[in-house]
Design an enzyme around this catalytic site. Structure first.
Site, PDB file in Angstrom:
ATOM      1  N   ARG A 159     -64.501  15.919  -5.193  1.00 43.11           N
ATOM      2  CA  ARG A 159     -65.899  15.915  -4.767  1.00 43.11           C
ATOM      3  C   ARG A 159     -66.696  14.764  -5.382  1.00 43.11           C
ATOM      4  NH1 ARG A 159     -67.238  20.797  -2.554  1.00 43.11           N
ATOM      5  NH2 ARG A 159     -69.424  20.332  -2.855  1.00 43.11           N
ATOM      6  N   LYS A 186     -58.342   4.843   7.596  1.00 48.24           N
ATOM      7  CA  LYS A 186     -57.427   5.203   6.502  1.00 48.24           C
ATOM      8  C   LYS A 186     -57.169   3.993   5.613  1.00 48.24           C
ATOM      9  CE  LYS A 186     -57.652   8.455   6.419  1.00 48.24           C
ATOM     10  NZ  LYS A 186     -58.368   9.434   7.075  1.00 48.24           N
ATOM     11  N   HIS A 241     -63.607  -9.358  24.251  1.00 48.29           N
ATOM     12  CA  HIS A 241     -65.042  -9.623  24.227  1.00 48.29           C
ATOM     13  C   HIS A 241     -65.532  -9.899  22.806  1.00 48.29           C
ATOM     14  CE1 HIS A 241     -65.199  -8.524  28.407  1.00 48.29           C
ATOM     15  NE2 HIS A 241     -64.606  -7.374  28.139  1.00 48.29           N
TER      16      HIS A 241
END
Ligand code: G6P
Length: 614
Positions: free
Chosen positions: A27, A491, A510
């Site tokens: 976390r 990733k 493009h």
């Protein structure tokens, strides 16, 4: 982001908290800290910049005696990662220590008011304001810690999961939540608290998920008490955890990410189990049959998600449009929430989130619900906020994902979206039973096919050596392979810090084609699908400009094999099932490139697994 953990009981407080912090490091890992309450009236706070291992080194010669404590691992929002911005934070008289996960939005106003009352601040964090406010109220009103916490939180705007300990009250921890996760574990004469259940699953399977606006009073020798900010007692709803300790360990792999990549045959099997039955004849995902009318009559589906889950969402669009002929829009939850969206009661909003806690996705759900849409959630963490905030939904059942870069959760999400699309198609009659059975039988083979793909491991490891020092990568795909290209590029960026761009292969002409030279490898996802001939042209366009190509192709491919520099062959699958098969070699490629560069793949810099701030 940020992880909090707490313990009160007769066990070794320091050891339990440190072990818990390691589990929550996914976390955030900018700094870590611990507050230990000593039965003899001492409250020690130790904290350092960096990972939990730094905190352990720092604590080696410290007084670690304790009967209760709280701890924190940080993902910085207010104030740079530093020793002084690390949690826990002390109050002015050092009687209280507090840890916090979330953001206090009105911290500036509160800080100015507290400064006028003589409070001094030692950090740049929003959190310190909270502990000072609690102390200020406690002193002014001569009230208990619980009452001071309740009163303080009434003044706070923002998101929080907090835990507070008090020097003179060593038998109590007060915790509270608003929009950030908090769960209390109930053991034999001991209590745990944490941002998720992983820190205490080895000690107890009994857990209470604290809800928004609730305060948990955790006291030695007494039952857990939960009250609202208005002091109204809530029912304590004890759940039994299904998680096992082996799911939280590396099981012989050097990293969680590699373990999770290799677990995919097994996790996909769990994900499919009970949902595709009778050899593929019946496909059913939870929540569809119970809400038949909604799924039959909806006019539009909007899928909201962030990060990797957004890439799964984009695949969901292709799947649902193809199979169910319902228009689908895919939105970044962070954009959706502020876009003044047009939502009606004829819309279904699907929210996808591995953690079930992403703040932007939660906010998007609340907006969609408020505007009358039926909201369906897809997440991995049982009991997390998103399943509770949505009206119906399902789990991907891939077990805890610890590596910050999502792998098995992505394939699980795509698998669930495929089965969801088939379930809706069945309801709406947009596919025949034979077509459903045909795809269902292929779904049952996916775990074995992924097992086959994993045999490419050694080849990919060798291949990675050639490209480790490339500074940029292009990932190209069309149709179902376009979201796979986006996910492959993400990733690589996340764990190796190499710039990578995912692009629809035909759009390359493009713009990005200008970047192609011998220094810029292209990873082209080109399975044998209805766009195969088209992507062959794109492969040729890259080659004609001197680019190096790694192509993911179907076994037996002869055309691209003769043009690309390297091909990785994957087993044949129906087009809509190829993303699961083609994304696995890309996970391995990123993993090995990052390892070759000496990066910490499980804890990449600046990232966190659960993003509970905006
Ligand atoms: C973070 C994680 C990503 C994840 C994203 C969304 O950025 O590092 O791996 O995809 O959040 O998270 P969620 O839990 O909502 O899927």
């Amino acid at each position: 982001m940020c992880g909090i953990v707490g313990y009160i009981g007769n066990g070794n407080v320091y050891d339990i908290l440190i072990k818990g912090l390691h589990r929550l490091e996914y976390r955030g890992y900018d700094s870590a800290g611990i507050a230990l309450v000593n039965p003899n009236g001492r409250l020690n706070v130790y904290k350092t910049k960096g990972k939990v291992e730094n905190l352990e080194a720092f604590c080696q010669d410290k007084d670690l005696e304790a009967c209760a404590g709280i701890a924190h691992t940080r993902w910085a929002t207010h104030g740079e990662p530093s020793d002084c911005n690390a949690h826990p934070h002390f109050s002015e008289d050092r009687n209280l220590a507090l840890v916090h996960n979330g953001t206090i939005e009105n911290y500036k106003v509160l800080k100015d008011a507290l400064s006028q009352h003589g409070c001094t601040f030692h950090s740049e964090t929003d959190t310190e304001v909270l502990v000072q406010l609690i102390e200020y109220i406690k002193t002014k009103n001569s009230c208990s810690l619980v009452d001071a916490v309740r009163e303080a939180l009434k003044q706070v705007v923002g998101a929080y999961a907090i835990a507070v300990v008090e020097k003179d009250n060593p038998d109590q921890i007060v915790a509270a939540r608003m929009s950030s996760p908090l769960v209390v574990g109930i053991g034999q004469n001991e209590f745990f608290l944490a941002s998720d259940a992983t820190p205490f699953v080895e000690y107890t399977k009994e857990a209470v998920y604290i809800k928004d606006g609730e305060v948990a009073i955790i006291e030695r020798g007494k039952p857990l008490k939960v009250v609202s900010l208005e002091n109204k007692e809530s029912k304590v709803d004890v759940k039994t955890l299904e998680m096992s300790i082996s799911q939280l360990e590396k099981g012989g792999y050097p990293h969680f990410m590699l373990k999770e990549i290799f677990e995919q045959p097994h996790t996909l099997h769990d994900c499919i189990r009970g949902r595709v039955v009778d050899g593929g004849h019946r496909v059913m995902v939870n929540g569809v049959n119970d809400n038949k009318d909604k799924f039959k009559e909806c006019k539009r589906i909007i899928i909201v998600a962030c990060g990797t889950s957004w890439h799964a969402a984009l695949l969901g669009k292709y799947l649902i449009q193809d199979m169910c002929r319902i228009p689908v829009e895919v939105e970044y939850a962070s954009e959706f929430r502020y876009s003044n969206p047009v939502i009606t009661k004829d819309d279904i909003v699907i929210a996808i989130s591995q953690s079930g806690e992403t703040a932007d996705t939660l906010a998007a759900i609340k907006i969609a619900r408020g505007m009358g849409a039926f909201v369906y959630g897809i997440s991995n963490v049982v009991g997390s906020s998103i399943p509770r905030e949505t009206m119906s939904g399902t789990y991907i059942h891939v077990g805890p994902e610890i590596g910050v870069a999502s792998t098995k959760a992505f394939t699980g999400q795509v698998m669930v979206l495929t089965m969801l699309a088939l379930s809706i198609a069945n309801l709406r009659g947009t596919m025949t039973p034979e077509q459903i059975e045909e795809l269902g039988s292929h779904i049952l083979q996916i775990p074995d096919k992924v097992e086959q793909v994993l045999k490419l491991n050694n080849r990919i490891e060798r291949l990675s050596l050639i490209y480790t020092y490339a500074r940029n990568f292009l990932y190209l795909g069309r149709g179902y392979s376009y979201p796979v290209a986006l996910e492959g590029a993400l990733k690589l960026k996340e764990i190796s810090y190499i710039h990578a761009e995912g692009y629809p292969a035909a759009e390359m002409k493009h713009g990005p084609i200008a970047l192609i030279d011998a220094e810029m490898p292209s990873v082209i996802i080109a399975p044998n699908d209805h766009l195969y001939e088209k992507i062959v042209s794109n492969v040729q366009q890259v080659k004609a400009r001197g680019g190096n190509i790694i192509a993911i192709v179907t076994e037996g491919d002869t055309v691209i094999k003769n043009i690309a520099d390297h091909v990785l062959e994957v087993p044949e699958m129906p087009e809509c099932l190829t993303p699961i098969i083609t994304s696995v070699p890309l996970q391995l490629l990123s993993y090995y490139i990052a390892i070759n560069k000496g990066k910490n793949v499980d804890m990449p810099r600046n990232l966190a697994k659960s993003v509970t701030v905006e």
